[in-house]
Design a protein around this motif. Structure first.
Motif, mmCIF file in Angstrom:
data_model
loop_
_atom_site.group_PDB
_atom_site.id
_atom_site.type_symbol
_atom_site.label_atom_id
_atom_site.label_comp_id
_atom_site.label_asym_id
_atom_site.label_seq_id
_atom_site.Cartn_x
_atom_site.Cartn_y
_atom_site.Cartn_z
ATOM 1 N N THR A 388 0.847 -1.201 0.000
ATOM 2 C CA THR A 388 0.000 0.000 0.000
ATOM 3 C C THR A 388 0.878 1.245 0.000
ATOM 4 O OG1 THR A 388 -1.716 -1.180 1.261
ATOM 5 C CG2 THR A 388 -1.824 1.234 1.229
ATOM 6 N N PHE A 389 0.563 2.185 -0.883
ATOM 7 C CA PHE A 389 1.238 3.474 -0.896
ATOM 8 C C PHE A 389 0.464 4.460 -0.024
ATOM 9 C CE2 PHE A 389 2.548 2.049 -5.301
ATOM 10 C CZ PHE A 389 3.891 1.892 -5.006
ATOM 11 N N ILE A 390 1.111 4.979 1.024
ATOM 12 C CA ILE A 390 0.568 6.071 1.824
ATOM 13 C C ILE A 390 1.176 7.359 1.271
ATOM 14 C CG2 ILE A 390 0.364 7.064 4.122
ATOM 15 C CD1 ILE A 390 -1.180 4.468 3.796
ATOM 16 N N THR A 391 0.325 8.295 0.871
ATOM 17 C CA THR A 391 0.805 9.459 0.123
ATOM 18 C C THR A 391 0.501 10.770 0.847
ATOM 19 O OG1 THR A 391 -1.257 9.774 -1.117
ATOM 20 C CG2 THR A 391 0.308 8.176 -2.006
ATOM 21 N N ASP A 392 1.152 11.844 0.365
ATOM 22 C CA ASP A 392 0.811 13.232 0.697
ATOM 23 C C ASP A 392 0.944 13.525 2.192
ATOM 24 O OD1 ASP A 392 0.313 13.285 -1.983
ATOM 25 O OD2 ASP A 392 -1.867 13.258 -1.795
ATOM 26 N N TYR A 393 2.182 13.696 2.614
ATOM 27 C CA TYR A 393 2.508 13.909 4.019
ATOM 28 C C TYR A 393 2.555 15.404 4.344
ATOM 29 C CZ TYR A 393 3.767 8.998 4.734
ATOM 30 O OH TYR A 393 3.738 7.631 4.869
ATOM 31 N N PRO A 394 2.381 15.771 5.624
ATOM 32 C CA PRO A 394 2.537 17.177 6.015
ATOM 33 C C PRO A 394 3.943 17.684 5.720
ATOM 34 C CG PRO A 394 1.434 15.942 7.744
ATOM 35 C CD PRO A 394 1.915 14.935 6.750
ATOM 36 N N VAL A 411 3.314 17.697 1.131
ATOM 37 C CA VAL A 411 4.387 17.476 0.165
ATOM 38 C C VAL A 411 4.065 16.238 -0.665
ATOM 39 C CG1 VAL A 411 6.191 18.560 1.555
ATOM 40 C CG2 VAL A 411 5.732 16.099 1.815
ATOM 41 N N GLU A 412 4.761 16.123 -1.790
ATOM 42 C CA GLU A 412 4.567 14.985 -2.687
ATOM 43 C C GLU A 412 5.499 13.852 -2.261
ATOM 44 O OE1 GLU A 412 2.822 17.241 -6.575
ATOM 45 O OE2 GLU A 412 4.718 16.164 -6.796
ATOM 46 N N ARG A 413 4.979 13.033 -1.396
ATOM 47 C CA ARG A 413 5.752 11.940 -0.810
ATOM 48 C C ARG A 413 4.867 10.708 -0.700
ATOM 49 N NH1 ARG A 413 7.748 11.782 5.582
ATOM 50 N NH2 ARG A 413 8.536 9.635 5.566
ATOM 51 N N PHE A 414 5.506 9.531 -0.821
ATOM 52 C CA PHE A 414 4.791 8.309 -0.463
ATOM 53 C C PHE A 414 5.716 7.387 0.314
ATOM 54 C CE2 PHE A 414 6.559 6.863 -4.623
ATOM 55 C CZ PHE A 414 7.120 5.641 -4.253
ATOM 56 N N GLU A 415 5.099 6.567 1.136
ATOM 57 C CA GLU A 415 5.790 5.446 1.773
ATOM 58 C C GLU A 415 5.050 4.180 1.376
ATOM 59 O OE1 GLU A 415 7.945 6.511 5.828
ATOM 60 O OE2 GLU A 415 5.810 6.924 5.967
ATOM 61 N N LEU A 416 5.806 3.127 1.119
ATOM 62 C CA LEU A 416 5.216 1.824 0.795
ATOM 63 C C LEU A 416 5.237 0.953 2.043
ATOM 64 C CD1 LEU A 416 4.150 -0.328 -1.204
ATOM 65 C CD2 LEU A 416 6.550 -0.911 -1.675
ATOM 66 N N VAL A 423 8.544 -0.242 3.920
ATOM 67 C CA VAL A 423 9.571 -0.870 3.104
ATOM 68 C C VAL A 423 10.250 0.148 2.193
ATOM 69 C CG1 VAL A 423 9.995 -2.608 1.286
ATOM 70 C CG2 VAL A 423 8.464 -3.135 3.190
ATOM 71 N N ALA A 424 9.536 1.212 1.806
ATOM 72 C CA ALA A 424 10.103 2.186 0.878
ATOM 73 C C ALA A 424 9.585 3.575 1.201
ATOM 74 C CB ALA A 424 9.761 1.808 -0.563
ATOM 75 N N ASN A 425 10.349 4.589 0.768
ATOM 76 C CA ASN A 425 10.022 5.986 0.993
ATOM 77 C C ASN A 425 10.445 6.763 -0.245
ATOM 78 O OD1 ASN A 425 9.273 8.347 2.333
ATOM 79 N ND2 ASN A 425 11.268 8.598 3.294
ATOM 80 N N ALA A 426 9.613 7.693 -0.730
ATOM 81 C CA ALA A 426 9.933 8.385 -1.982
ATOM 82 C C ALA A 426 9.312 9.769 -2.005
ATOM 83 C CB ALA A 426 9.443 7.573 -3.178
ATOM 84 N N TYR A 427 9.925 10.668 -2.802
ATOM 85 C CA TYR A 427 9.430 12.037 -2.953
ATOM 86 C C TYR A 427 9.446 12.446 -4.424
ATOM 87 C CZ TYR A 427 11.822 12.256 1.679
ATOM 88 O OH TYR A 427 12.315 12.005 2.934
#
Length: 507
Positions: A388-394, A411-416, A423-427
């Motif tokens: 699951t991608f959790i997106t759009d963090y403060p 911000v434009e971010r997701f964590e998997l 498992v993963a983190n991205a911007y």
């Protein structure tokens, strides 16, 4: 100086070592031993009708069992986890009058665990077991400690198991020898990393290396290990991330770079955290986090297919599906979905009050971002089983990510997340040097409040951004956790050859 206390078995093995040397046998010879086949080769390729092609085989491995029957004996040799039966005949090994090599060396001075080389030919016994008929053997390394011998009785019960986790992790070399399946996990780990490299290399992205010792700890919110460089008389930090160096390479004109290597964080240890861990970070110019989500799906699906032969992985009674697309949901929506409470409009004080209602422990130095992260960790993480991608963090939680193009304050971010673990983190990477400087200064304020995980301000990185960094997206994947998911292990210690341990107490 007195040596270590020796057990009775260790004393006997040292006496055998001395006797071998007295006989003129070097228990640790320097000469290379010629190997023509492995036990796995023989077991997979031997055919009865082709025996003449196997009249000369030369194999080596560890002696794992022995049945002495007068002038004829059987033994089991293991190499790289594969076992094969050996047959010894005294008169063939010692064709003359001198039977010392068989009667004394093989029967009395060899021990289980010794590494030997044998030459002979392959045949099948009357009961159908493929066996090497030994014509000569050589001691290659004497084992001075007895291996724990795991035995299974007729009812399937295991005895003398080498199963204590602390001993297994401290003595991985023994764990791999006696516990079935341990070696296979690490073979899969290597193949997972190799598969990831092939995926990136096929797309033309460049593998690079960046400093492990850094003058400024940056690229992540974490507590560093500190050391001191004597010649330069300055403090240095073991890297907590390599992000800022990889982005410098984008400035330098490399449009796709990645690095697989060790990171170090001076934080807690548990079943999913080790103070040193392996991470992959990749940065691709002219892309954003939406593109990176799709690429991540393609990457993990490709690895699962190539390494495991399937996109489905059985884990703790659940079937994890690595074939995309994965569910995508914003951080605030995931909390709302799990609790029925919308925390998005809450300020720091309101979040503290809500944490009290939910009995979530917080500390005074935590800002709004950390409070939201604590709530997410308590209320949402464990329920994210399928990828699951959790997106759009403060914005306050992510000082290196670009502001959201449509949503104020995010911000434009997701964590998997997979099986309840990140498992993963991205911007979409922040490339505005003015904005980046302000974010770093905000981190300094958090540090002044006592937040030891706050990022430091990196002037050279800001200078690099001022030369212009192309728009880009970056991704970090925790290799250890990914291996856990793909191999079905609950503990990170099971996928690390040598996990960090407390100092061993003297016996």
């Amino acid at each position: 100086m007195s040596g270590p206390h020796l057990s009775e078995q260790e004393v006997i093995r040292r006496e055998a070592l001395a006797e071998l040397r007295h006989l003129g046998i070097n228990p640790y010879p320097a000469e290379a031993f010629p190997i023509s086949h492995t036990p796995k080769d023989i077991l997979s390729q031997f055919k009865d009708e082709e025996t003449e092609h196997w009249t000369e085989v030369s194999i080596a491995g560890r002696l794992m069992s022995r049945r002495i029957q007068g002038k004829a004996s059987f033994a089991v040799l293991m190499d790289s986890g594969t076992r094969i039966q050996l047959y010894f005949n005294r008169d063939e090994i010692c064709p003359g009058e001198d039977k010392t090599l068989y009667n004394t060396v093989f029967k009395k001075l060899l021990d289980l665990g010794d590494i030997i080389g044998v030459q002979g030919f392959v045949f099948r016994t009357r009961v159908g077991e493929i066996t090497v008929h030994v014509t000569s053997f050589t001691l290659l390394a004497k084992s001075l400690r007895p291996l724990p011998m795991v035995k299974t009785d007729a009812e399937g019960n295991t005895h003398d198991a080498f199963s204590d986790p602390e001993l297994r992790y401290r003595m991985r070399y023994v764990d791999m020898l006696v516990n079935e399946g341990v070696k296979d996990t690490f073979v899969l780990r290597s193949r997972i990393i190799s598969s990831m490299r092939r995926f990136f290399d096929h797309k033309g992205w460049l593998e690079v290396e960046t400093p492990v010792l850094q003058a400024i700890h940056g690229g992540a919110a974490a507590r560093p290990f500190t050391t001191h460089h004597n010649s330069l008389d300055m403090p240095l930090y073991l890297r907590i991330a390599n992000e800022l160096y990889l982005k410098r390479l984008l400035v330098g004109g490399l449009n796709g770079v990645y690095e697989i290597g060790k990171m170090f964080r001076n934080e807690g240890m548990d079943r999913t955290h080790n103070p040193e861990f392996t991470s992959m970070e990749i940065y691709v110019a002219y892309q954003d986090y939406h593109w990176m989500m799709t690429m991540t799906e393609q990457l993990l699906e490709s690895i699962a297919k190539e390494v495991l032969g399937s996109t489905q992985v059985e884990f703790e009674g659940k079937t994890l599906e690595f074939k995309g697309p994965y569910k995508r949901i914003s951080l605030f929506d995931s909390i709302l979905e799990a609790t029925g409470v919308d925390v998005a409009p809450m300020d720091e004080q309101a979040l503290r009050e809500q944490c009290k209602v939910w009995r979530i422990e917080v500390s005074p130095e935590m800002g709004r971002g950390k409070l939201i992260d604590e709530i997410f960790g308590e209320k949402v993480e464990a329920s994210l089983i399928q990828p699951t991608f959790i997106t759009d963090y403060p914005l306050i939680m992510t000082p290196l990510a670009k502001k959201h193009r449509n949503k104020e304050g995010l911000v434009e971010r997701f964590e998997l997340f997979i099986n309840g673990k990140e498992v993963a983190n991205a911007y979409s990477e922040l490339n505005d040097p003015i904005d980046q400087r302000q974010r770093f200064e905000d981190q300094l304020e958090l540090a002044n409040r006592g937040d030891e995980d706050a990022m430091a301000l990196d002037e050279d990185f800001l200078r690099a951004l001022e030369y212009g960094m192309p728009p880009a997206s970056g991704l970090g994947i925790g290799i250890d956790r990914l291996v856990m998911m793909l191999t079905g292990h609950r503990s990170i210690q099971e996928v690390l050859f040598f996990p960090q341990m407390r100092p061993q107490k003297d016996a």
